[in-house]
Design a protein around this motif. Structure first.
Motif: not given
Lengths: 183, 306
Positions: B290-294, B301-304
């Motif tokens: 999970q990458i979340k904009a600060v 954004l969720l990645f597998r």
């Protein structure tokens, strides 16, 4: 934040180009289907005076960004959330009105509720804390369950359960009605 | 009569009234007029803002000379907090290219450094838990209090001083000019992460098109972000939960057939890049990244692992 892309670099809120990752319906179809419900929802949260303006404003926000909003998985949830937030802002400005309605609701009637009781019910809903009022209104106006309300307001299902339970309890005590159902 | 029966009856009453009073056809015409009016008003506002910017450039700046902001660049380690000597390698600041990345002993911190003369601020200061055992929360609190407002700064004899009267004073010693290392954790590096979900303030996107976006970060701190038709490349710096993606450039365009949805796809790529590039927080759970904009936009954004 750096902004670099091989494509256009607008933020979502500044979108102006076509945006539809699934076959989106036209705004006109969406508008005709949802407007009346949205007016009812705005009226529940804000009272009678500004409801149509609030609903229309929420629809205008969607219309101006339909290229983006129309591509969402649930455009209707987006427009309901905008409507809920705008109703809350309007109510803050007109805070006195809801309190004035309370006097109508001080007694319980027997049998079928009357139109005055309906008004009193929504006046009491507007007296609830903002989030509780939104959850209760979504539940009754659109007959939504916990998961759908959570998706609409962008919060956790547990939070919705708490708000709905507290909102019902508060309304029950004010009307001296039992609160029996669980969604 | 239960409260639920009353609620449903009251809702039905509102629906009846809306159905009898609201004519969508008439309202739609009004709405189209409103849109035209507001679009024109927005255009006027933009013209006004541009004029204001032009005027501001024409005003002559006669302020006294101030220290050069480039003196801030480097890797700084804490020396004293409010006059007390502190030695903790987890309390540091990397400053480069107007950006700050570091730690307060307990958390990772990051943000953009705004310098105006001898005044400095970090308007988008982000603090993310870095799971540091036995950290001194009093130090972390003191550092965050100072950095959360406008501070006076100076660099003299290898010491960076940041002070806010009445709030606190931090002195860092450092190696000016040193650049931070990438420090890419093994869990994140050398995997290809495929995008599956995009949550924005507008709502959630789960279109299959998202899976065209693939992110790869190597142990040297280089990142590539591949979309359907082009690939971007840049560098990353990682400090605890903060993932900072910088220096992103278009690396190459790919041959891709034209599709009816091309404009929408380009728009999607832009939204992804907007969220991804800059300061973000990252976490991996159940094999999903999970990458979340600060900062301003709340985009996740969720990645597998592909």
């Amino acid at each position: 934040m750096g902004r670099t892309s091989g494509a256009e670099t607008d933020l979502p809120g500044q979108s102006s180009a076509v945006f539809s990752l699934r076959p989106a319906e036209t705004f006109e179809v969406f508008y005709r289907r949802e407007l009346r419900g949205l007016v009812a929802f705005a009226r529940a949260l804000s009272g009678s005076a500004a409801a149509e303006d609030i609903a229309q404003d929420a629809m205008l926000a969607a219309y101006r960004r339909w290229d983006l909003v129309g591509g969402l998985d649930a455009p209707v949830a987006w427009v309901r959330r905008v409507c809920a937030n705008r109703a809350a802002s309007t109510l803050r400005r007109r805070g006195i009105e809801a309190r004035a309605m309370v006097r109508l609701s001080s007694r319980r009637s027997d049998g079928e509720p009357t139109a005055a009781e309906h008004e009193a019910f929504w006046a009491q809903v507007r007296r609830l804390p903002r989030r509780q009022a939104q959850v209760v209104a979504l539940h009754y106006i659109y007959d939504l369950g916990v998961a759908e309300i959570a998706a609409t307001l962008g919060c956790a299902e547990g939070t919705v359960k708490v708000h709905l339970s507290r909102g019902r309890a508060a309304l029950s005590s004010r009307f001296e009605y039992p609160s029996m159902e669980q969604p | 009569v239960s409260i639920d029966e009353l609620g449903r009856a009251a809702a039905a009453e509102l629906h009846r009234r809306a159905a009898s009073r609201v004519d969508p056809t008439v309202k739609l015409k009004q709405l189209r007029r409103m849109k035209r009016t507001r679009t024109a008003a927005s255009a006027l506002a933009v013209v006004g803002a541009c004029a204001a910017v032009v005027v501001s450039f024409l005003v002559i700046d006669d302020r006294p000379a101030t220290p050069a902001a480039t003196a801030l660049n480097g890797h700084w380690f804490i020396a004293t907090i409010d006059g007390s000597t502190v030695t903790d390698p987890a309390i540091d600041l990397h400053i480069a290219s107007g950006h700050l990345l570091g730690g307060d002993g307990c958390n990772a911190i990051s943000g953009s450094v705004r310098v105006a003369g001898n005044q400095l601020s970090v308007p988008d200061l982000a603090v993310a838990g870095a799971d540091v055992p036995e950290c001194v929360t009093a130090y972390a609190t003191a550092i965050e209090r100072v950095l959360s407002g406008t501070v006076t700064w100076s660099v003299e004899r290898g010491l960076l001083t940041l002070s806010r009267p009445g709030v606190g004073r931090l002195v860092y010693s450092g190696k000016p000019g040193e650049t931070p290392t990438a420090r890419v954790p093994a869990a994140l590096a050398d995997a290809t992460w495929e995008l599956t979900e995009l949550d924005t303030s507008f709502g959630t996107f789960t279109s299959g098109y998202l899976t065209h976006t693939k992110v790869r970060i190597d142990r040297a701190g280089r990142i590539t972000v591949a979309h359907r038709c082009f690939v971007n490349a840049g560098t990353v710096q990682i400090q605890g939960a903060i993932l900072d993606i910088r220096n992103v450039r278009l690396r190459n365009s790919l041959r891709c057939p034209t599709t009816p949805n091309q404009a929408a796809e380009q728009r999607t790529d832009a939204i992804i890049d907007n969220a991804l590039f800059g300061s973000t927080t990252w976490s991996i759970a159940d094999g999903r990244l999970q990458i979340k904009a600060v900062g301003g936009e709340t985009t996740t954004l969720l990645f597998r692992d592909a």
